[in-house]
Structure formats: C-alpha cells, structure tokens
Design a protein around this motif. Structure first.
Motif, PDB file in Angstrom:
ATOM      1  N   SER A  84       0.818  -1.210   0.000  1.00  0.00           N
ATOM      2  CA  SER A  84       0.000   0.000   0.000  1.00  0.00           C
ATOM      3  C   SER A  84       0.855   1.265   0.000  1.00  0.00           C
ATOM      4  O   SER A  84       2.057   1.227   0.281  1.00  0.00           O
ATOM      5  CB  SER A  84      -0.924  -0.001   1.220  1.00  0.00           C
ATOM      6  N   HIS A  85       0.212   2.403  -0.298  1.00  0.00           N
ATOM      7  CA  HIS A  85       0.910   3.679  -0.368  1.00  0.00           C
ATOM      8  C   HIS A  85       0.396   4.707   0.631  1.00  0.00           C
ATOM      9  O   HIS A  85       0.961   5.794   0.736  1.00  0.00           O
ATOM     10  CB  HIS A  85       0.783   4.265  -1.778  1.00  0.00           C
ATOM     11  N   GLY A  86      -0.675   4.420   1.345  1.00  0.00           N
ATOM     12  CA  GLY A  86      -1.290   5.403   2.214  1.00  0.00           C
ATOM     13  C   GLY A  86      -0.504   5.669   3.484  1.00  0.00           C
ATOM     14  O   GLY A  86       0.243   4.809   3.968  1.00  0.00           O
ATOM     15  N   GLU A  87      -0.700   6.865   4.029  1.00  0.00           N
ATOM     16  CA  GLU A  87      -0.136   7.185   5.336  1.00  0.00           C
ATOM     17  C   GLU A  87      -0.823   6.381   6.431  1.00  0.00           C
ATOM     18  O   GLU A  87      -0.234   6.069   7.465  1.00  0.00           O
ATOM     19  CB  GLU A  87      -0.298   8.684   5.614  1.00  0.00           C
ATOM     20  N   VAL A  88      -2.091   6.035   6.189  1.00  0.00           N
ATOM     21  CA  VAL A  88      -2.889   5.216   7.092  1.00  0.00           C
ATOM     22  C   VAL A  88      -3.382   4.005   6.315  1.00  0.00           C
ATOM     23  O   VAL A  88      -3.744   4.115   5.136  1.00  0.00           O
ATOM     24  CB  VAL A  88      -4.081   6.012   7.657  1.00  0.00           C
TER      25      VAL A  88
END
Length: 339
Positions: A84-88
């Motif tokens: 994944s690439h999200g901060e969360v």
C-alpha cells in the motif's frame, strides 16, 4: 495537519463470499472520505484472484494481489501493508460493509499525531434476521463484532479489533506487522488475537502512542447461520483461550490479559445478573444468555490452560514480520493493476 491518505486492505480467501466481497468493495468506493486505494489480498486461491482481477480490471483505485506470505489472515494483512501507499492503512472484513463516513471518522482521529491506531464499531447482521435469544451481547466478539462492555464514544483502548481498524503506517515501521501463527490461518479452528498482540507490541515500541476506538466508524458484519449456533460459540471461545495463551507468551500476562480481567470480573457478572433477572421476569432467552456467559468463560479458560501448556512445551510459534516504508508510487498504481 493535512488529511491522511488512507489505503484500505480487504483480505479474501474463498469464492463462497463472492457477493460479500463485491459489497465490501462497493461500500469503500461510496465513502464520503475517498480511499487512496483499495487492495484485495487473496489468500492462496488463484481462481479467486483471477476472477477478482477480471472483475476490477477497468476499475480505478483497486488492486488485486496474492498473499505473499504463509496462508492466513496475518500474512495477508502484512502483504497489503507492504504493497500500500497510504499514510494510514485501514482493514475491512471481506463479509462486512462500511457506513458512508467510516473512513472520515478514522481520518479525524489522526489529527493528533500521537494517535497510532483508530478502530470502529462493528454491528452484527444475523443470517436469521435477528439475534438468537440465547446469544449474549457480551460475547459478540465471538462473531467478530463490538461487544457489550466496550466504552462508548471516541476513547483510548489497549487494542483495536482487527476487522474494523486502521493504523498509521509508522506504527508498523516501529513495531513490525501482524504476527503469523496467532490468528486465522485456514485451519478449522477459529483463532484470533493477532491485533491484540500487535497493539501491545506497538505501545511498547512507542510508549507515547494513543490507540482509539470511535464508535461512529461503523461497519455491518454478516453472521452466517452456522455461527448462530452454540456449537460455534463453544468452539470460538475455546480458540480464544488458546490465542490468549499465545499473546500472554509473547507480551506477558500482565499486559496480555489486562483488559480481560476487567471484562471477566465486571462486565460478565453483570451480564449473568441481567440474564437471571430476565429469566425471573419470564423474558425470552434470559436463562440461556446467563448460561452461555458461564459456559463461554469456562470454555475460554480451558483453552487458555491448554494453550499455556502447549506454549511451555514449545508448541505453536509465531513471528512478527518487519514492515518497510511505503513503496514509491508507480505510474498507474492507483487503479486497476494486478500483481
């Protein structure tokens, strides 16, 4: 602080839940706070992976990928975290649907930089259309739902519940991923507690970390008919005892059983009292609920004893996977790619 980008990971394993999976993805796509991406991690089922790849081939923001680790939910989640690439990173069960503001409530919780995890409330959707009269709300965790005894509102907790939870990426970089060997791994026995072990490990690595549950972040979790029966209730509570023994082995009984002590000494006795009162008032299911609470405690305790003995004898082992920083976004990685 800017609003965090949230990746949603849905771990899937069987075509028997095909319609549930589609409904889960649709609920993510309908969020008032849009997800950065949705990752469907398929647990060692090539036929399901290929079918999902065809289904979402032209759909922006959805990726389908295989579990890169051993069979099981923990390894599937770790695969999603790494890709994944999200901060969360938020996790949604494959047989659940999220309310429209689910991700918005998660995002609001991360306004405080100390917050490392935010969980939500999971409501059961009974296959029979209504809660079995004998089934106590104090044991809704048996079917993967929020149980009576958790505090209301947005509150600090020891651990979030894995089927409706989110974590800041830096939480995994600090503490590692979900431990394989604790949770469900494709066996018949419904083990759990992998999120409990992770959360305790996280607060050890980051003593300043805050872990929250916001009961406005709501999902609705389907409970199939076989799980409405006492046979599953008994099996699941026994498996919980086994899992708690593994958690206690990993992090120590003082932290591993801290919340459970309050639950068994305060919440459950109150539940038994309510059940007996309802029985005296001739209300349906009162005696059954009181009896189920007692049976659940005894069965879980039996599982804990057996699990503790096995742990001392060098039985089942587990390990937490290291998690690397977010991968660089690739051209086209935001949608429809299949790895």
């Amino acid at each position: 602080m800017t609003d965090p980008g949230i990746s949603v990971v849905i771990c899937v394993y069987t075509e028997d839940r095909w319609e549930d999976i589609l409904a889960a993805v649709s609920s993510v796509r309908a969020q008032s706070y849009p997800a950065l991406e949705t990752l469907l991690v398929v647990d060692h089922n090539p036929a399901l992976k290929d079918r999902l790849a065809r289904e979402y081939k032209e759909t922006e923001g959805i990726r389908v990928l295989p579990n890169a680790g051993p069979r099981g939910l923990s390894a599937g989640r770790n695969t999603g975290i790494t890709a994944s690439h999200g901060e969360v990173i938020a996790f949604l069960d494959d047989d659940a649907v999220a309310e429209r503001d689910w991700l918005r409530r998660f995002a609001e919780g991360y306004a405080d930089p100390r917050v490392m995890a935010v969980g939500g409330r999971t409501e059961p959707v009974w296959a029979s259309g209504r809660r079995p009269a004998w089934f106590p709300e104090e044991f809704d965790w048996v079917v993967g739902c929020t149980y009576r005894g958790l505090p209301p509102g947005r509150v600090r907790v020891r651990n979030v519940l894995g089927g409706n939870a989110s974590f800041r990426r830096t939480a995994f970089e600090a503490a590692g991923g979900f431990a394989t060997g604790i949770g469900r791994d494709g066996d018949r026995r419904p083990l759990g507690c992998e999120e409990t072990e992770l959360c305790i490990r996280l607060t050890r690595a980051r003593p300043d970390a805050l872990l929250l549950i916001d009961d406005r972040a709501v999902i609705h979790h389907r409970v199939p008919a076989p799980r409405e029966h006492f046979a599953y209730f008994r099996t699941r509570t026994y498996a919980e005892g086994l899992s708690k023994a593994l958690v206690a082995r990993s992090v120590g009984a003082s932290q591993g059983l801290e919340s459970e002590r309050r639950y068994t000494t305060r919440v459950l006795p109150a539940g038994v009292a309510r059940g007996l009162r309802d029985a005296l008032l001739a209300r349906p299911g009162g005696a059954g609920r009181a009896g189920a609470i007692v049976a659940g405690v005894l069965t879980a305790a039996g599982g804990y004893v057996v699990g503790s003995v096995r742990a001392r004898r060098g039985g089942r082992t587990f390990s937490a996977a290291p998690i690397q920083p977010a991968p660089e976004a690739r051209p086209g990685s935001g949608g429809g790619s299949h790895e």
